[in-house]
Scaffold this motif. Structure first.
Motif, PDB file in Angstrom:
ATOM      1  N   VAL A 104      -5.438   4.462  -1.533  1.00  9.97           N
ATOM      2  CA  VAL A 104      -4.220   3.824  -2.018  1.00  9.97           C
ATOM      3  C   VAL A 104      -3.957   2.517  -1.275  1.00  9.97           C
ATOM      4  CG1 VAL A 104      -1.712   4.128  -2.254  1.00  9.97           C
ATOM      5  CG2 VAL A 104      -3.241   6.043  -2.685  1.00  9.97           C
ATOM      6  N   ALA A 105      -4.443   2.432  -0.050  1.00  8.92           N
ATOM      7  CA  ALA A 105      -4.156   1.264   0.788  1.00  8.92           C
ATOM      8  C   ALA A 105      -4.688  -0.035   0.186  1.00  8.92           C
ATOM      9  CB  ALA A 105      -4.740   1.463   2.179  1.00  8.92           C
ATOM     10  N   ILE A 106      -5.783   0.016  -0.542  1.00 12.65           N
ATOM     11  CA  ILE A 106      -6.348  -1.226  -1.081  1.00 12.65           C
ATOM     12  C   ILE A 106      -5.962  -1.437  -2.551  1.00 12.65           C
ATOM     13  CG2 ILE A 106      -8.287  -1.180   0.517  1.00 12.65           C
ATOM     14  CD1 ILE A 106     -10.025  -0.195  -1.798  1.00 12.65           C
ATOM     15  N   MET A 107      -5.146  -0.549  -3.094  1.00 12.55           N
ATOM     16  CA  MET A 107      -4.748  -0.688  -4.488  1.00 12.55           C
ATOM     17  C   MET A 107      -4.000  -1.991  -4.782  1.00 12.55           C
ATOM     18  SD  MET A 107      -5.741   1.518  -6.660  1.00 12.55           S
ATOM     19  CE  MET A 107      -6.543   3.124  -6.729  1.00 12.55           C
ATOM     20  N   PRO A 108      -3.040  -2.429  -3.924  1.00 14.17           N
ATOM     21  CA  PRO A 108      -2.326  -3.672  -4.246  1.00 14.17           C
ATOM     22  C   PRO A 108      -3.251  -4.874  -4.384  1.00 14.17           C
ATOM     23  CG  PRO A 108      -1.145  -2.456  -2.569  1.00 14.17           C
ATOM     24  CD  PRO A 108      -2.461  -1.752  -2.747  1.00 14.17           C
ATOM     25  N   ALA A 197      -2.684 -17.834  -3.737  1.00 16.75           N
ATOM     26  CA  ALA A 197      -3.310 -16.543  -4.007  1.00 16.75           C
ATOM     27  C   ALA A 197      -3.932 -15.963  -2.742  1.00 16.75           C
ATOM     28  CB  ALA A 197      -4.372 -16.678  -5.094  1.00 16.75           C
ATOM     29  N   GLY A 198      -4.547 -16.816  -1.926  1.00 19.29           N
ATOM     30  CA  GLY A 198      -5.129 -16.350  -0.673  1.00 19.29           C
ATOM     31  C   GLY A 198      -4.084 -15.791   0.269  1.00 19.29           C
ATOM     32  N   CYS A 199      -2.939 -16.477   0.352  1.00 18.69           N
ATOM     33  CA  CYS A 199      -1.845 -15.974   1.194  1.00 18.69           C
ATOM     34  C   CYS A 199      -1.291 -14.667   0.633  1.00 18.69           C
ATOM     35  CB  CYS A 199      -0.736 -17.018   1.280  1.00 18.69           C
ATOM     36  SG  CYS A 199      -1.230 -18.572   2.065  1.00 18.69           S
ATOM     37  N   ALA A 200      -1.232 -14.571  -0.698  1.00 20.85           N
ATOM     38  CA  ALA A 200      -0.751 -13.338  -1.324  1.00 20.85           C
ATOM     39  C   ALA A 200      -1.696 -12.173  -1.041  1.00 20.85           C
ATOM     40  CB  ALA A 200      -0.604 -13.538  -2.830  1.00 20.85           C
ATOM     41  N   ILE A 201      -2.992 -12.443  -1.040  1.00 20.18           N
ATOM     42  CA  ILE A 201      -3.979 -11.396  -0.741  1.00 20.18           C
ATOM     43  C   ILE A 201      -3.753 -10.837   0.662  1.00 20.18           C
ATOM     44  CG2 ILE A 201      -6.429 -11.017  -0.251  1.00 20.18           C
ATOM     45  CD1 ILE A 201      -7.047 -12.850  -2.629  1.00 20.18           C
ATOM     46  N   VAL A 202      -3.478 -11.728   1.615  1.00 17.96           N
ATOM     47  CA  VAL A 202      -3.173 -11.279   2.977  1.00 17.96           C
ATOM     48  C   VAL A 202      -1.971 -10.340   2.967  1.00 17.96           C
ATOM     49  CG1 VAL A 202      -2.407 -12.006   5.268  1.00 17.96           C
ATOM     50  CG2 VAL A 202      -4.142 -13.337   4.048  1.00 17.96           C
ATOM     51  N   GLY A 203      -0.945 -10.738   2.234  1.00 18.38           N
ATOM     52  CA  GLY A 203       0.257  -9.915   2.164  1.00 18.38           C
ATOM     53  C   GLY A 203       0.012  -8.571   1.513  1.00 18.38           C
ATOM     54  N   TYR A 204      -0.795  -8.539   0.444  1.00 16.38           N
ATOM     55  CA  TYR A 204      -1.057  -7.270  -0.245  1.00 16.38           C
ATOM     56  C   TYR A 204      -1.936  -6.343   0.590  1.00 16.38           C
ATOM     57  CZ  TYR A 204       1.064  -9.274  -4.404  1.00 16.38           C
ATOM     58  OH  TYR A 204       1.957  -9.828  -5.285  1.00 16.38           O
ATOM     59  N   ILE A 205      -2.844  -6.911   1.357  1.00 14.66           N
ATOM     60  CA  ILE A 205      -3.660  -6.075   2.247  1.00 14.66           C
ATOM     61  C   ILE A 205      -2.783  -5.420   3.313  1.00 14.66           C
ATOM     62  CG2 ILE A 205      -5.452  -6.124   4.025  1.00 14.66           C
ATOM     63  CD1 ILE A 205      -6.873  -8.274   2.378  1.00 14.66           C
ATOM     64  N   VAL A 206      -1.899  -6.224   3.914  1.00 16.57           N
ATOM     65  CA  VAL A 206      -1.000  -5.692   4.947  1.00 16.57           C
ATOM     66  C   VAL A 206      -0.047  -4.669   4.335  1.00 16.57           C
ATOM     67  CG1 VAL A 206       0.832  -6.282   6.570  1.00 16.57           C
ATOM     68  CG2 VAL A 206      -1.167  -7.771   6.351  1.00 16.57           C
ATOM     69  N   ALA A 207       0.468  -4.955   3.139  1.00 14.67           N
ATOM     70  CA  ALA A 207       1.388  -4.018   2.487  1.00 14.67           C
ATOM     71  C   ALA A 207       0.706  -2.691   2.195  1.00 14.67           C
ATOM     72  CB  ALA A 207       1.917  -4.629   1.187  1.00 14.67           C
ATOM     73  N   GLY A 208      -0.576  -2.743   1.810  1.00 19.16           N
ATOM     74  CA  GLY A 208      -1.310  -1.518   1.538  1.00 19.16           C
ATOM     75  C   GLY A 208      -1.594  -0.717   2.790  1.00 19.16           C
ATOM     76  N   VAL A 209      -1.940  -1.414   3.854  1.00 15.79           N
ATOM     77  CA  VAL A 209      -2.264  -0.728   5.109  1.00 15.79           C
ATOM     78  C   VAL A 209      -1.019  -0.105   5.725  1.00 15.79           C
ATOM     79  CG1 VAL A 209      -3.097  -1.068   7.472  1.00 15.79           C
ATOM     80  CG2 VAL A 209      -4.295  -2.153   5.568  1.00 15.79           C
ATOM     81  N   THR A 210       0.100  -0.832   5.675  1.00 14.95           N
ATOM     82  CA  THR A 210       1.335  -0.349   6.303  1.00 14.95           C
ATOM     83  C   THR A 210       2.193   0.489   5.358  1.00 14.95           C
ATOM     84  OG1 THR A 210       2.521  -2.374   5.667  1.00 14.95           O
ATOM     85  CG2 THR A 210       1.411  -2.355   7.815  1.00 14.95           C
ATOM     86  N   PHE A 211       1.843   0.507   4.076  1.00 12.17           N
ATOM     87  CA  PHE A 211       2.639   1.202   3.060  1.00 12.17           C
ATOM     88  C   PHE A 211       4.072   0.678   3.035  1.00 12.17           C
ATOM     89  CE2 PHE A 211      -0.936   3.959   3.472  1.00 12.17           C
ATOM     90  CZ  PHE A 211      -1.076   4.564   2.231  1.00 12.17           C
ATOM     91  N   ASN A 212       4.206  -0.622   3.275  1.00 12.37           N
ATOM     92  CA  ASN A 212       5.527  -1.245   3.306  1.00 12.37           C
ATOM     93  C   ASN A 212       5.427  -2.650   2.711  1.00 12.37           C
ATOM     94  OD1 ASN A 212       7.943  -2.668   4.222  1.00 12.37           O
ATOM     95  ND2 ASN A 212       8.305  -0.875   5.512  1.00 12.37           N
ATOM     96  N   GLY A 213       6.083  -2.834   1.570  1.00 14.66           N
ATOM     97  CA  GLY A 213       6.018  -4.120   0.899  1.00 14.66           C
ATOM     98  C   GLY A 213       6.726  -5.227   1.640  1.00 14.66           C
ATOM     99  N   TYR A 214       7.770  -4.892   2.377  1.00 14.58           N
ATOM    100  CA  TYR A 214       8.521  -5.921   3.110  1.00 14.58           C
ATOM    101  C   TYR A 214       7.666  -6.537   4.222  1.00 14.58           C
ATOM    102  CZ  TYR A 214      12.475  -3.796   0.713  1.00 14.58           C
ATOM    103  OH  TYR A 214      13.327  -3.311  -0.239  1.00 14.58           O
ATOM    104  N   ILE A 215       6.911  -5.692   4.923  1.00 15.47           N
ATOM    105  CA  ILE A 215       6.030  -6.212   5.977  1.00 15.47           C
ATOM    106  C   ILE A 215       4.944  -7.095   5.357  1.00 15.47           C
ATOM    107  CG2 ILE A 215       4.386  -5.571   7.785  1.00 15.47           C
ATOM    108  CD1 ILE A 215       5.981  -3.023   8.217  1.00 15.47           C
TER     109      ILE A 215
END
Length: 238
Positions: A104-108, A197-215
């Motif tokens: 699930v972590a890499i789904m975003p 898009a590259g910056c967004a990818i960073v955010g989605y990876i972190v959101a998936g790993v932390t399970f927190n969209g705000y982070i």
């Protein structure tokens, strides 16, 4: 205004329902016709242009839009080929993603990249929404936070792919309206889109790993600020 009119806003229909049920094609025709009348009243009495030149601009406008209309026809043909009756792109993507055992972590970030590629290939963001959002809800319906992040990643990826797609109506009409070469418009848009898009990818990876969209959102903003700082620094040195 005409979108509200065709949607029934002046007959007591709510604003949201009026926009949802409006006829965009009819609204564009009525709006364009009213614009021509307004332009006529603005320029002809003041003799800014002659009446002959005013009427001649109609023909020039049709000529300017011919290439855009041809590209749109080809884009619609490609969209039809991708439909369920032919290549069934929707069924293929649903099978490929729905049967996956990825964490699930890499789904975003996966949904973001798939949405970007699908919108780029088909030239439609709304079509991509319709294909991928039901899949994300089905896969992650039990996890509200991750489902929200994935739906957001689909929306972002689809819009990004739509705006850099050479067969997107958004790109076609933008280049036609700006009177620049279609491919030039596409190629000059890509650096801006891919940076974000590259910056967004960073955010989605972190959101998936932390399970927190705000982070994840915070990391994406930090990445964008970092990229802008690098660009500004290089510009000043140059």
């Amino acid at each position: 205004t005409f979108m509200l009119y065709t949607g029934g806003a002046f007959r007591g229909v709510s604003l949201v329902k009026a926009f949802a049920n409006c006829s965009s094609a009819r609204s564009l025709v009525l709006g364009s016709f009213l614009t021509l009348i307004f332009t006529f009243l603005l320029y002809i009495p003041r003799k800014v242009i002659a009446f002959v030149d005013f009427c001649g601009s109609f023909v020039q406008g049709f000529k300017a839009m011919t290439s855009a209309i041809m590209i749109l026809c080809l884009a619609w043909s490609l969209s039809g080929i991708c439909s369920e009756q032919y290549l069934n792109i929707q069924g293929f993507v649903k099978t490929a993603i729905g049967g996956s055992t990825m964490a699930v972590a890499i789904m975003p970030v996966v949904f973001f990249l798939v949405a970007l590629g699908l919108a780029f290939a088909t030239g439609t963001s709304w079509g991509t929404f319709g294909i991928l959002i039901p899949i994300s809800v089905t896969i992650l319906g039990g996890n509200l936070m991750m489902m929200t992040v994935c739906v957001g990643s689909i929306l972002a990826g689809a819009v990004c792919g739509d705006h850099i797609s050479p067969i997107s109506d958004t790109t076609i009409l933008s280049s036609a309206g700006a009177q620049c070469k279609h491919i030039d418009h596409v190629s000059t848009q890509m650096p801006y889109a891919f940076l974000v898009a590259g910056c967004a990818i960073v955010g989605y990876i972190v959101a998936g790993v932390t399970f927190n969209g705000y982070i994840g959102f915070g990391f994406a903003i930090a990445a964008l600020i970092g990229c802008m700082a690098v660009i500004v620094a290089k510009t000043k040195r140059g």
